[in-house]
Design a protein around this motif. Sequence first.
Motif, mmCIF file in Angstrom:
data_model
loop_
_atom_site.group_PDB
_atom_site.id
_atom_site.type_symbol
_atom_site.label_atom_id
_atom_site.label_comp_id
_atom_site.label_asym_id
_atom_site.label_seq_id
_atom_site.Cartn_x
_atom_site.Cartn_y
_atom_site.Cartn_z
ATOM 1 N N GLN A 57 0.825 -1.213 0.000
ATOM 2 C CA GLN A 57 0.000 0.000 0.000
ATOM 3 C C GLN A 57 0.860 1.264 0.000
ATOM 4 O O GLN A 57 0.506 2.264 -0.615
ATOM 5 C CB GLN A 57 -0.942 -0.001 1.198
ATOM 6 N N GLY A 59 -5.742 -2.373 -2.834
ATOM 7 C CA GLY A 59 -4.494 -2.949 -3.288
ATOM 8 C C GLY A 59 -4.569 -3.171 -4.793
ATOM 9 O O GLY A 59 -5.631 -3.016 -5.420
ATOM 10 N N SER A 67 -8.621 -3.564 1.100
ATOM 11 C CA SER A 67 -7.309 -3.153 1.606
ATOM 12 C C SER A 67 -7.401 -3.241 3.120
ATOM 13 O O SER A 67 -8.492 -3.207 3.687
ATOM 14 C CB SER A 67 -6.919 -1.749 1.127
ATOM 15 N N GLY A 117 -4.431 4.396 1.543
ATOM 16 C CA GLY A 117 -4.814 3.128 0.937
ATOM 17 C C GLY A 117 -5.241 2.045 1.895
ATOM 18 O O GLY A 117 -5.258 0.871 1.547
ATOM 19 N N PHE A 118 -5.668 2.427 3.096
ATOM 20 C CA PHE A 118 -6.143 1.451 4.063
ATOM 21 C C PHE A 118 -7.652 1.618 4.269
ATOM 22 O O PHE A 118 -8.203 2.700 4.079
ATOM 23 C CB PHE A 118 -5.408 1.613 5.396
#
Length: 295
Positions: free
Chosen positions: A21, A50, A124, A243-244
């Motif tokens: 990520q 992802g 993700s 990106g989480f």
Amino acid sequence: MRVRLIFSLKNKGSYLPFHHQYILAQFLKGVIVKGGREEFYNYNYFNFSGLKGQTKVSRSGLHYYSSLVTLVLSSQSEDFMDYLLEQVFATPKIELGNLILVPEYTEIENEPTLETSNKFVCISPLVLITPAFNEEAGKRFISPDSDEFSDLLYESTLTRMERSGWYTPEQMETFYKFQVVPDMAYVNKLKEAQKKFARIYAVYDMDVKYEVRGYTLPITLYAAPEVQDFVFKCGLGAFTHKGFGMLDLANHPSGPRTSTYKFKREGFVPYKPSERVRENVAPTSDSEEETTSED
């Protein structure tokens, strides 16, 4: 809005680390700054998955073998999304880890109708805690079926919603009903197989490296439709703009899920249906799972 950004992979068999990520976040931050619109330099109300495609696992990481790979991007702002995509398509060749990619086309996901209860899968990892510098709190394991797990997600979600300025104080007062319920049957199945659902990930913020624990598991979220819409488009938990915490519905209604969006590389010829490899967005295989359970 949620857009699928499809790349062609020019060197099949190349790989990314299992936990990539931060590589995607650095790339997206770079193209955001390159475009020169300062109002978006620190814009945090977006989210991404992802990199999805056909993969095989080695000691090096995930090796990609599909002709096309997909990144799902999401934001409340169409202006921001179009700006970001413009910068990506202005980059003719992209190197992510060992992968050499060319942006080819985009698809927009049809917006589902979200209820007060929705089952989601994580596409993700879900991070609960934003740690301070040089502390271990971000790596602490918190059982998904504990009240603390749900409470931390409640606090971070309501704080982000309030800071966005999109909701009135009266609306915010109505969002107190919130509960995250994990699919413990899934979690226990992974434990029995000695596979992980919680791992340590690296996050870089202002050039400082943090280590955080991320969880990948199905959850059911009970909350107001406005809250459901916010987390579906902007992510759930901490470091969503890194990106989480990207979610997808566990069960989609029948019918087309996407339609063509406005960005496409000139000269790109789509694959025929018989030749095109379907790429799953949700993590449905064991290819990205590693051994052991919690640490």
